[in-house]
Design an enzyme around this catalytic site. Sequence first.
Site, short mmCIF file in Angstrom:
data_model
loop_
_atom_site.label_atom_id
_atom_site.label_comp_id
_atom_site.label_asym_id
_atom_site.label_seq_id
_atom_site.Cartn_x
_atom_site.Cartn_y
_atom_site.Cartn_z
N PRO A 1 0.79 -1.23 0.00
CA PRO A 1 0.00 0.00 0.00
C PRO A 1 0.82 1.28 0.00
O PRO A 1 1.83 1.38 0.68
CB PRO A 1 -0.83 -0.10 1.28
N ASN A 2 0.33 2.21 -0.78
CA ASN A 2 0.87 3.57 -0.90
C ASN A 2 2.18 3.66 -1.68
O ASN A 2 2.65 4.76 -1.96
CB ASN A 2 1.03 4.23 0.49
N ARG B 1 4.77 10.93 -2.58
CA ARG B 1 4.54 10.60 -1.19
C ARG B 1 5.76 10.92 -0.32
O ARG B 1 6.84 10.38 -0.58
CB ARG B 1 4.28 9.09 -1.14
N TYR C 1 10.99 9.15 1.14
CA TYR C 1 11.04 8.14 0.09
C TYR C 1 11.68 8.64 -1.22
O TYR C 1 11.84 7.85 -2.16
CB TYR C 1 9.63 7.61 -0.20
N ASN D 1 8.03 -5.70 -0.55
CA ASN D 1 7.92 -4.54 0.33
C ASN D 1 6.42 -4.40 0.56
O ASN D 1 5.71 -3.77 -0.23
CB ASN D 1 8.50 -3.28 -0.32
N ALA E 1 3.10 -0.81 4.89
CA ALA E 1 2.52 -0.82 6.24
C ALA E 1 2.07 -2.22 6.66
O ALA E 1 2.12 -2.55 7.85
CB ALA E 1 1.35 0.15 6.30
N HIS F 1 4.18 -4.53 9.00
CA HIS F 1 4.18 -4.40 10.46
C HIS F 1 3.00 -5.10 11.12
O HIS F 1 2.97 -5.23 12.34
CB HIS F 1 4.16 -2.92 10.84
N ASP G 1 2.10 -15.70 6.52
CA ASP G 1 1.71 -17.09 6.26
C ASP G 1 1.67 -17.40 4.76
O ASP G 1 1.98 -18.52 4.35
CB ASP G 1 0.34 -17.38 6.89
N GLU H 1 12.78 -9.25 2.17
CA GLU H 1 11.96 -8.07 2.45
C GLU H 1 12.82 -6.82 2.26
O GLU H 1 13.96 -6.78 2.71
CB GLU H 1 11.44 -8.14 3.89
N HIS I 1 12.78 -2.50 2.57
CA HIS I 1 12.15 -1.22 2.94
C HIS I 1 13.03 -0.10 2.42
O HIS I 1 14.25 -0.14 2.62
CB HIS I 1 11.97 -1.10 4.46
N ILE I 2 12.40 0.85 1.79
CA ILE I 2 13.15 1.99 1.22
C ILE I 2 13.77 2.80 2.36
O ILE I 2 14.94 3.17 2.32
CB ILE I 2 12.20 2.84 0.36
N SER I 3 12.97 3.08 3.37
CA SER I 3 13.45 3.82 4.53
C SER I 3 13.99 2.83 5.57
O SER I 3 13.74 1.62 5.47
CB SER I 3 12.31 4.65 5.13
N ARG J 1 12.79 4.78 12.58
CA ARG J 1 11.58 5.59 12.45
C ARG J 1 10.68 5.39 13.68
O ARG J 1 11.15 5.03 14.74
CB ARG J 1 10.89 5.26 11.12
N ARG K 1 6.87 1.12 13.53
CA ARG K 1 7.46 0.56 12.30
C ARG K 1 8.65 -0.34 12.58
O ARG K 1 9.21 -0.95 11.67
CB ARG K 1 7.97 1.68 11.39
C1 DQA Z 1 8.15 1.19 3.92
C2 DQA Z 1 8.19 1.46 5.43
C3 DQA Z 1 6.82 1.22 6.04
O1 DQA Z 1 6.87 1.47 7.43
C4 DQA Z 1 5.81 2.14 5.43
O2 DQA Z 1 4.52 1.86 5.94
C5 DQA Z 1 5.81 2.12 3.95
C6 DQA Z 1 7.08 2.01 3.23
C7 DQA Z 1 9.49 1.51 3.24
O3 DQA Z 1 9.68 1.06 2.11
O4 DQA Z 1 10.33 2.22 3.81
O5 DQA Z 1 4.78 2.31 3.32
O6 DQA Z 1 7.88 -0.19 3.72
#
Ligand code: DQA
Length: 143
Positions: free
Chosen positions: A10-11, A18, A23, A75, A78, A81, A88, A99, A101-103, A108, A112
Amino acid sequence: MKKIAILNGPNLNRLGKREPEIYGTATLKDLEKLVRAEAKKLGVKVKFFQSNHEGVLVDMVHAFADFGTEGFIVNFAAYSHTSIALHDALKSTGLPAIEVHISDIKKREKFRRHSMTAGACVGMISGQGFPGYVEALRRLAKL
Ligand code: DQA
């Protein structure tokens, strides 16, 4: 040719617009281009998928696995978390997942810092920006 699926949650369709201070200003399309260029060098076939819906991501994990994917870069944003269902789903495939994560989620907000889905993965790369996906692809290509 090894087949790897890259799933974004998502997002992440809003990359570029964003929270650019976190990001960056590059888009999901830019990310795909970067990863495709590396895939070409490595001789790996990549498929991309993004959804804002948890159940759709679960369905796609199953579908990719059933249609010959040999590894995942995920990735789940959200949902990383919170989602036991995605944890599963990855486990149900028996395939290696990394996995990304960009950040840097460890630096943070407290909510998270823990990843629910990382336990179903063979590794996690966090805080390296888009190059984190490229590194994940290199690692999976070697497995
Ligand atoms: C994220 C980190 C997550 O906490 C956040 O909800 C995201 C992006 C990242 O790529 O840093 O949407 O997965």
